[in-house]
Design an enzyme around this catalytic site. Structure first.
Site, PDB file in Angstrom:
ATOM      1  N   ASN A 108       0.978  -0.980   0.001  1.00 15.88           N
ATOM      2  CA  ASN A 108       0.081  -0.226   0.028  1.00 15.88           C
ATOM      3  C   ASN A 108       1.032   1.217  -0.049  1.00 15.88           C
ATOM      4  OD1 ASN A 108      -1.763   2.046   0.497  1.00 15.88           O
ATOM      5  ND2 ASN A 108      -2.757   1.193   2.346  1.00 15.88           N
ATOM      6  N   ARG A 142      -2.595  -2.305  -3.445  1.00 18.12           N
ATOM      7  CA  ARG A 142      -3.936  -1.467  -3.243  1.00 18.12           C
ATOM      8  C   ARG A 142      -4.216  -0.326  -4.071  1.00 18.12           C
ATOM      9  NH1 ARG A 142      -5.441   2.684   0.697  1.00 18.12           N
ATOM     10  NH2 ARG A 142      -7.680   2.491   1.285  1.00 18.12           N
ATOM     11  N   HIS A 179     -12.761   2.872   0.625  1.00 20.98           N
ATOM     12  CA  HIS A 179     -12.432   2.041   1.591  1.00 20.98           C
ATOM     13  C   HIS A 179     -13.703   0.556   1.267  1.00 20.98           C
ATOM     14  CE1 HIS A 179     -11.957   5.443   4.569  1.00 20.98           C
ATOM     15  NE2 HIS A 179     -10.620   4.944   4.054  1.00 20.98           N
ATOM     16  N   HIS A 204     -16.590   2.881   9.023  1.00 22.18           N
ATOM     17  CA  HIS A 204     -15.116   2.573   8.892  1.00 22.18           C
ATOM     18  C   HIS A 204     -14.505   3.915   9.413  1.00 22.18           C
ATOM     19  CE1 HIS A 204     -11.338   1.254   6.811  1.00 22.18           C
ATOM     20  NE2 HIS A 204     -11.151   2.841   7.084  1.00 22.18           N
ATOM     21  N   LEU A 205     -14.162   4.106  10.721  1.00 22.71           N
ATOM     22  CA  LEU A 205     -13.848   5.287  11.296  1.00 22.71           C
ATOM     23  C   LEU A 205     -12.231   5.129  11.519  1.00 22.71           C
ATOM     24  CD1 LEU A 205     -16.618   5.771  13.782  1.00 22.71           C
ATOM     25  CD2 LEU A 205     -16.729   6.609  11.343  1.00 22.71           C
ATOM     26  N   ARG A 258      -9.540  15.676   6.693  1.00 22.76           N
ATOM     27  CA  ARG A 258     -10.402  16.006   5.222  1.00 22.76           C
ATOM     28  C   ARG A 258     -11.694  16.469   5.898  1.00 22.76           C
ATOM     29  NH1 ARG A 258      -9.896  10.427   2.643  1.00 22.76           N
ATOM     30  NH2 ARG A 258      -8.146   9.969   3.668  1.00 22.76           N
ATOM     31  N   ASP A 286      -5.318  12.822  16.413  1.00 26.56           N
ATOM     32  CA  ASP A 286      -5.462  11.466  16.914  1.00 26.56           C
ATOM     33  C   ASP A 286      -6.601  11.522  18.281  1.00 26.56           C
ATOM     34  OD1 ASP A 286      -5.042   9.554  19.171  1.00 26.56           O
ATOM     35  OD2 ASP A 286      -3.562   8.946  17.780  1.00 26.56           O
ATOM     36  N   PHE A 287      -7.566  10.815  18.193  1.00 25.33           N
ATOM     37  CA  PHE A 287      -8.743  10.843  19.074  1.00 25.33           C
ATOM     38  C   PHE A 287      -8.415  10.735  20.526  1.00 25.33           C
ATOM     39  CE2 PHE A 287     -12.877  11.424  16.973  1.00 25.33           C
ATOM     40  CZ  PHE A 287     -12.431  11.661  15.478  1.00 25.33           C
ATOM     41  N   ARG A 288      -7.228   9.982  20.793  1.00 23.25           N
ATOM     42  CA  ARG A 288      -7.139  10.173  22.394  1.00 23.25           C
ATOM     43  C   ARG A 288      -6.680  11.293  22.794  1.00 23.25           C
ATOM     44  NH1 ARG A 288      -3.170   4.912  20.507  1.00 23.25           N
ATOM     45  NH2 ARG A 288      -3.250   6.287  18.492  1.00 23.25           N
ATOM     46  N   GLY A 329     -12.961   3.502  15.243  1.00 20.19           N
ATOM     47  CA  GLY A 329     -14.031   2.495  15.333  1.00 20.19           C
ATOM     48  C   GLY A 329     -13.823   1.481  16.247  1.00 20.19           C
ATOM     49  N   GLU A 330     -12.565   0.584  15.941  1.00 22.32           N
ATOM     50  CA  GLU A 330     -12.107  -0.435  16.670  1.00 22.32           C
ATOM     51  C   GLU A 330     -11.659  -0.076  18.272  1.00 22.32           C
ATOM     52  OE1 GLU A 330      -9.236  -2.541  14.617  1.00 22.32           O
ATOM     53  OE2 GLU A 330     -10.068  -2.139  12.831  1.00 22.32           O
ATOM     54  N   ASN A 331     -11.232   1.001  18.520  1.00 18.83           N
ATOM     55  CA  ASN A 331     -10.687   1.399  19.626  1.00 18.83           C
ATOM     56  C   ASN A 331     -11.335   2.433  20.674  1.00 18.83           C
ATOM     57  OD1 ASN A 331      -8.170  -0.120  19.481  1.00 18.83           O
ATOM     58  ND2 ASN A 331      -7.839   1.109  17.569  1.00 18.83           N
ATOM     59  N   GLU A 366      -7.618  -5.239   5.797  1.00 17.77           N
ATOM     60  CA  GLU A 366      -7.531  -5.077   4.164  1.00 17.77           C
ATOM     61  C   GLU A 366      -6.443  -5.684   3.589  1.00 17.77           C
ATOM     62  OE1 GLU A 366      -7.796  -0.606   5.280  1.00 17.77           O
ATOM     63  OE2 GLU A 366      -8.851  -0.539   3.482  1.00 17.77           O
TER      64      GLU A 366
HETATM   65  P1  AMP Z   1      -6.472   4.043  10.755  1.00 15.63           P
HETATM   66  O1  AMP Z   1      -6.638   5.049   9.674  1.00 15.63           O
HETATM   67  O2  AMP Z   1      -7.733   3.126  10.677  1.00 15.63           O
HETATM   68  O3  AMP Z   1      -5.248   3.370  11.062  1.00 15.63           O
HETATM   69  O4  AMP Z   1      -6.983   4.955  12.105  1.00 15.63           O
HETATM   70  C1  AMP Z   1      -5.997   5.936  12.897  1.00 15.63           C
HETATM   71  C2  AMP Z   1      -6.809   6.747  13.715  1.00 15.63           C
HETATM   72  O5  AMP Z   1      -7.294   5.860  14.936  1.00 15.63           O
HETATM   73  C3  AMP Z   1      -5.733   7.756  14.638  1.00 15.63           C
HETATM   74  O6  AMP Z   1      -5.616   8.909  14.034  1.00 15.63           O
HETATM   75  C4  AMP Z   1      -6.378   7.763  15.914  1.00 15.63           C
HETATM   76  O7  AMP Z   1      -7.323   8.832  15.736  1.00 15.63           O
HETATM   77  C5  AMP Z   1      -7.369   6.521  15.921  1.00 15.63           C
HETATM   78  N1  AMP Z   1      -6.856   5.813  17.123  1.00 15.63           N
HETATM   79  C6  AMP Z   1      -6.010   4.675  16.999  1.00 15.63           C
HETATM   80  N2  AMP Z   1      -5.920   4.061  18.052  1.00 15.63           N
HETATM   81  C7  AMP Z   1      -6.889   4.831  18.888  1.00 15.63           C
HETATM   82  C8  AMP Z   1      -7.176   4.584  20.408  1.00 15.63           C
HETATM   83  N3  AMP Z   1      -6.913   3.622  21.112  1.00 15.63           N
HETATM   84  N4  AMP Z   1      -8.329   5.273  20.939  1.00 15.63           N
HETATM   85  C9  AMP Z   1      -8.858   6.321  19.980  1.00 15.63           C
HETATM   86  N5  AMP Z   1      -8.485   6.404  18.661  1.00 15.63           N
HETATM   87  C10 AMP Z   1      -7.531   5.503  18.403  1.00 15.63           C
END
Ligand code: AMP
Length: 376
Positions: A11, A70, A159, A187-188, A220, A261-263, A311-313, A363
């Site tokens: 990728n 990809r 996606h 897909h977040l 974006r 970054d959401f954290r 979405g996963e975390n 993916e």
């Molecule tokens: P991805 O594009 O699927 O790799 O997602 C990346 C994004 O996931 C990062 O910019 C974070 O905002 C978010 N992320 C990753 N780990 C966590 C976590 N433990 N808690 C909250 N957000 C997370």
């Protein structure tokens, strides 16, 4: 250590190269990594050097049978996983105008990988593929028909590999036939998109001609009134490139709150940062709007699934996306939502009419399997 047949999945971005070595049959990933800062001081000088650096880091290839690439945009005609030849490269190059940020680096990755691994089949897997058959009502913009046709302006969706994989995994998790389920997939990640899927076929998705439409993302904007672009071009004197860069790189959660970054975003909201709070509120507002829209499109929804980095975390985002929707049939179980599990899991209550799941996307595995299916 010996392994089954494997696929190298690449990728390629403008300054990074992600790679994985995957056994398509078992689903096992035997290596993965990323080479970053290509072309920067301290990073590899170019994509060929990056690929060679990746090769040096992979200890075990198993029995490598193909390389999967990809490719973000397949345009109107490319949607099957396709063995790469010179004609395919030429067609993907033609599509670069539709995806100027994404297709050129993918092409570079293909060219470099063919040079380094000339004896293996290379297969292009398109991120738009799953949405190729969107119903006409979802695929069309309501703009001048001749202009749209001449310039291939339609809603393509992105996606797709993830939406397809996750919706199939949801059916497997629920031990229900895919054909029987109406699903919403959220897909977040840094990029973000939603889809409505009826019986395994996409009914709608939030991204359009480009991966800029729809949900608010890390950097974006997602949906904006097209009048905003015209206004900024005409009145603010911004060039087309400046507007595009702003919408792609300085918008979304970063544009409003200075953070992707959401954290970190949550930490700043908790500390009383008003910009971070606005960014989070706009993000959630848009997300809930799309959930509501897709519930209405589907009529009956069986399952809503969260995937990708956020979405996963991020249990807080999941809670805030679906809170207060019991009248629409959605009830989360807070303990399940907050729990430490990381694999596929249910986070709705047992009595919730709509099942809510978290399913990690993969993916690389989906691309490896697409490759394996092409080469037989
Ligand atoms: P991805 O594009 O699927 O790799 O997602 C990346 C994004 O996931 C990062 O910019 C974070 O905002 C978010 N992320 C990753 N780990 C966590 C976590 N433990 N808690 C909250 N957000 C997370």
């Amino acid at each position: 250590m010996s392994a089954d047949r494997t696929v190298l999945v690449l990728n390629c971005g403008s300054s990074s190269l992600k790679y994985a070595v995957v056994e398509p049959d078992s689903g096992r990933q035997i290596a993965d990594g990323v080479v970053e800062r290509i072309g920067d001081a301290g990073g590899p000088p170019d994509h060929e050097a990056a690929l060679r650096a990746a090769f040096d880091q992979i200890a075990d290839y198993g029995d490598l049978v193909a390389v999967g690439h990809r490719v973000v945009h397949g345009g109107p005609d490319l949607y099957q996983p396709t063995v790469v030849d010179d004609a395919l490269i030429a067609r993907v190059r033609e599509l670069s105008a539709l995806a100027p940020l994404h297709n050129p680096p993918a092409l570079l990755g293909i060219e470099v990988a063919r040079k380094v691994l000339p004896d293996l089949p290379h297969v292009a897997v398109f991120d738009t593929a799953f949405f190729h058959d969107l119903p006409a009502a979802a695929a069309h913009y309501a703009i001048d028909r001749d202009v749209a046709e001449r310039w291939h302006v339609r809603r393509y969706g992105f996606h797709g590999t993830s939406h397809q994989y996750v919706s199939e995994q949801a059916a497997e998790f629920l031990e229900a036939p895919l054909e029987s389920l109406n699903q919403i997939v959220l897909h977040l990640g840094n990029g973000a998109s939603a889809s409505a899927i009826a019986g395994g076929r996409p009914l709608d998705t939030s991204m359009g001609l480009t991966p800029m439409e729809g949900l608010v993302m890390g950097t974006r904007s997602g949906d904006v009134d097209p009048g905003v672009l015209v206004y900024l071009w005409r009145e603010a004197g911004m060039s087309v490139d400046e507007i595009e860069t702003m919408l792609n790189k300085r918008s979304g959660v970063r544009g409003l709150g200075g953070e992707t970054d959401f954290r970190e975003l949550h930490a700043r909201v908790d500390a009383g940062d008003a910009d971070a709070k606005l960014a989070y509120d706009v993000y959630l507002h848009r997300l809930r709007k799309y959930v509501g829209a897709y519930l209405a499109l589907l009529g009956r929804t069986d399952v809503i699934t969260f995937t990708a980095g956020v979405g996963e975390n991020d249990a807080i985002v999941r809670r805030d996306a679906l809170s207060g929707l019991l009248t629409l049939g959605i009830e989360l179980d807070d303990d399940r939502n907050d729990g430490p599990e990381r694999g596929p899991r249910r986070i709705s209550s047992d009595s919730s009419p709509i099942t809510v799941l978290v399913i990690p996307t993969d993916e690389e595995l989906a691309i490896a399997r697409a490759c394996a299916s092409v080469i037989g």
